[in-house]
Design a protein around this motif. Structure first.
Motif, PDB file in Angstrom:
ATOM      1  N   ALA A   1       0.826  -1.209   0.000  1.00 41.23           N
ATOM      2  CA  ALA A   1       0.000   0.000   0.000  1.00 41.23           C
ATOM      3  C   ALA A   1       0.859   1.257   0.000  1.00 41.23           C
ATOM      4  CB  ALA A   1      -0.933  -0.009   1.213  1.00 41.23           C
ATOM      5  N   ALA A   2       1.990   1.228   0.718  1.00 44.52           N
ATOM      6  CA  ALA A   2       2.899   2.379   0.731  1.00 44.52           C
ATOM      7  C   ALA A   2       3.516   2.597  -0.644  1.00 44.52           C
ATOM      8  CB  ALA A   2       3.985   2.172   1.784  1.00 44.52           C
ATOM      9  N   VAL A   3       3.838   1.502  -1.333  1.00 44.23           N
ATOM     10  CA  VAL A   3       4.391   1.611  -2.686  1.00 44.23           C
ATOM     11  C   VAL A   3       3.342   2.187  -3.634  1.00 44.23           C
ATOM     12  CG1 VAL A   3       5.319   0.316  -4.641  1.00 44.23           C
ATOM     13  CG2 VAL A   3       6.024  -0.271  -2.315  1.00 44.23           C
ATOM     14  N   VAL A   4       2.106   1.722  -3.516  1.00 47.58           N
ATOM     15  CA  VAL A   4       1.024   2.234  -4.361  1.00 47.58           C
ATOM     16  C   VAL A   4       0.820   3.725  -4.110  1.00 47.58           C
ATOM     17  CG1 VAL A   4      -1.473   2.141  -4.777  1.00 47.58           C
ATOM     18  CG2 VAL A   4      -0.146   0.027  -4.615  1.00 47.58           C
ATOM     19  N   ALA A   5       0.857   4.137  -2.853  1.00 44.97           N
ATOM     20  CA  ALA A   5       0.690   5.556  -2.529  1.00 44.97           C
ATOM     21  C   ALA A   5       1.799   6.394  -3.169  1.00 44.97           C
ATOM     22  CB  ALA A   5       0.674   5.746  -1.015  1.00 44.97           C
ATOM     23  N   TYR A   6       3.019   5.893  -3.135  1.00 44.20           N
ATOM     24  CA  TYR A   6       4.144   6.590  -3.769  1.00 44.20           C
ATOM     25  C   TYR A   6       3.940   6.710  -5.277  1.00 44.20           C
ATOM     26  CZ  TYR A   6       8.684   6.840  -6.104  1.00 44.20           C
ATOM     27  OH  TYR A   6       9.707   7.168  -6.957  1.00 44.20           O
ATOM     28  N   LEU A   7       3.520   5.615  -5.909  1.00 46.76           N
ATOM     29  CA  LEU A   7       3.325   5.625  -7.352  1.00 46.76           C
ATOM     30  C   LEU A   7       2.145   6.517  -7.743  1.00 46.76           C
ATOM     31  CD1 LEU A   7       3.967   1.851  -8.141  1.00 46.76           C
ATOM     32  CD2 LEU A   7       5.501   3.781  -8.593  1.00 46.76           C
ATOM     33  N   ASP A   8       1.094   6.531  -6.932  1.00 44.81           N
ATOM     34  CA  ASP A   8      -0.043   7.416  -7.197  1.00 44.81           C
ATOM     35  C   ASP A   8       0.393   8.884  -7.167  1.00 44.81           C
ATOM     36  OD1 ASP A   8      -1.745   5.279  -7.437  1.00 44.81           O
ATOM     37  OD2 ASP A   8      -2.664   5.510  -5.451  1.00 44.81           O
ATOM     38  N   GLU A   9       1.262   9.195  -6.221  1.00 46.28           N
ATOM     39  CA  GLU A   9       1.754  10.576  -6.113  1.00 46.28           C
ATOM     40  C   GLU A   9       2.578  10.948  -7.347  1.00 46.28           C
ATOM     41  OE1 GLU A   9       4.399  13.400  -3.075  1.00 46.28           O
ATOM     42  OE2 GLU A   9       4.072  11.281  -2.642  1.00 46.28           O
ATOM     43  N   VAL A  10       3.419  10.032  -7.794  1.00 43.57           N
ATOM     44  CA  VAL A  10       4.220  10.296  -8.984  1.00 43.57           C
ATOM     45  C   VAL A  10       3.328  10.461 -10.210  1.00 43.57           C
ATOM     46  CG1 VAL A  10       5.939   9.319 -10.562  1.00 43.57           C
ATOM     47  CG2 VAL A  10       6.269   9.110  -8.092  1.00 43.57           C
TER      48      VAL A  10
END
Length: 318
Positions: A20-29
């Motif tokens: 979920a933390a990785v997804v949040a990072y990718l969503d921000e990018v």
């Protein structure tokens, strides 16, 4: 690319990191949501791992009703950490870091208006406390889940070709620091190294092409009782599409569970290569193999697809 790699390694080097933390990072990018997803999968009494998948639509990709081919990029590993046995980001995590950095770069490009022709599907998994297991010449990282489960979550039916990125340092066969490219593997056949892929790797690294030997054993499924150099070509057991392994390698044998052994420049080069492959593959400017030559081999010698299976169990001596 190096900025993305530094951000990703910092993100993954956390005992509490989740998909979920990785997804949040990718969503921000990306500046949007819905392109990346995470699924938590329990293992067999070995904890859990989070599978992360990113689907990046292309201008003429199938997601938008087009017919451009879809590239799959798989970040292959056992885990990004081996806590509590060792503290920190392990060498085995380089495959995940490269895949996620590739996704971040492609999402950033898309947000700016640089949309690739074809769709790209990027898959990997995140586990900060994976187990280890003995292996010669150095210990391997294990995983909470088996290879079949990994393939089920990381290899999709719409992938027309698969680039598998994996740390491949736990051996004395590849005595080179940087990147090495495997021959193409398809349906049990080990084919010749794809010329254009080799040229692209030389362009990205600025060095002569380095390849490595792939044995018949390496392209059979894990669990059949034979030695495998590592899991880099295990996606080839789960798809009819051609698969190429991009190995992040070292000049000496380095355990997958070693910390302080990841080289961000090499991870960035692997991710840059994946991006360049995605550009040309979706535009039909490169192929992972010569289709006519493959068809000729099949016609002359027959299928080797049985090598993608567990085969026949040996008969016990009476």
């Amino acid at each position: 690319m190096l900025k993305h790699v530094l951000d990703v390694v910092e993100l993954l080097d956390d005992p509490k990191v989740t998909g979920a933390a990785v997804v949040a990072y990718l969503d921000e990018v990306a500046g949007e949501t819905g392109l990346a997803s995470s699924t938590t999968v329990p293992g067999d009494n070995k904890g859990t791992t989070d599978f992360v998948q990113v689907r990046i639509p292309g201008a003429q990709g199938r997601a938008g009703g087009g017919d451009a081919p879809t590239l799959g990029v798989v970040g292959r590993l056992g885990g990004v950490g081996a806590r509590p046995e060792v503290i920190g980001f392990v060498s085995d995590g380089d495959g995940a870091a490269a895949a996620i950095a590739t996704a971040a770069k492609l999402l950033s490009m898309r947000a700016r208006g640089d949309v690739l022709p074809g769709d790209v599907v990027i898959s990997t998994h995140v586990c900060p406390d994976a187990p280890t297991r003995p292996h010669d010449p150095v210990p391997f990282m294990d995983s909470p889940v088996g290879i079949a489960t990994m393939n089920a979550h990381e290899v999709t039916d719409d992938m027309d070709a698969v680039l598998s990125i994996d740390t491949t340092k736990g051996n004395r066969v590849i005595n080179h620091k940087g990147l090495a490219l495997s021959p193409t593997v398809r349906q049990g056949w080990v084919l010749r190294v794809a010329d254009r892929l080799g040229t692209l790797l030389e362009t990205v690294t600025g060095e002569p092409l380095v390849t490595y030997p792939v044995t018949t054993q390496d392209i059979t499924p894990y669990g059949n009782g034979v030695y495998h150099i590592n899991s880099i070509l295990q996606p080839a057991t789960a798809t009819d599409a051609p698969v190429v392994g991009l190995a992040i390698v070292a000049a000496t044998a380095v355990p997958g569970c070693a910390t302080g052994a990841s080289h961000e420049i090499d991870i960035a080069a692997a991710a840059r290569f994946a991006v360049e492959v995605a550009k040309e593959f979706g535009a039909r400017e490169l192929a992972f193999h010569d289709q006519a030559e493959f068809d000729h081999l099949l016609a002359r010698y027959g299928s080797l697809a049985h090598l993608q299976t567990m085969g026949t169990a040996p008969t016990e001596a009476r």
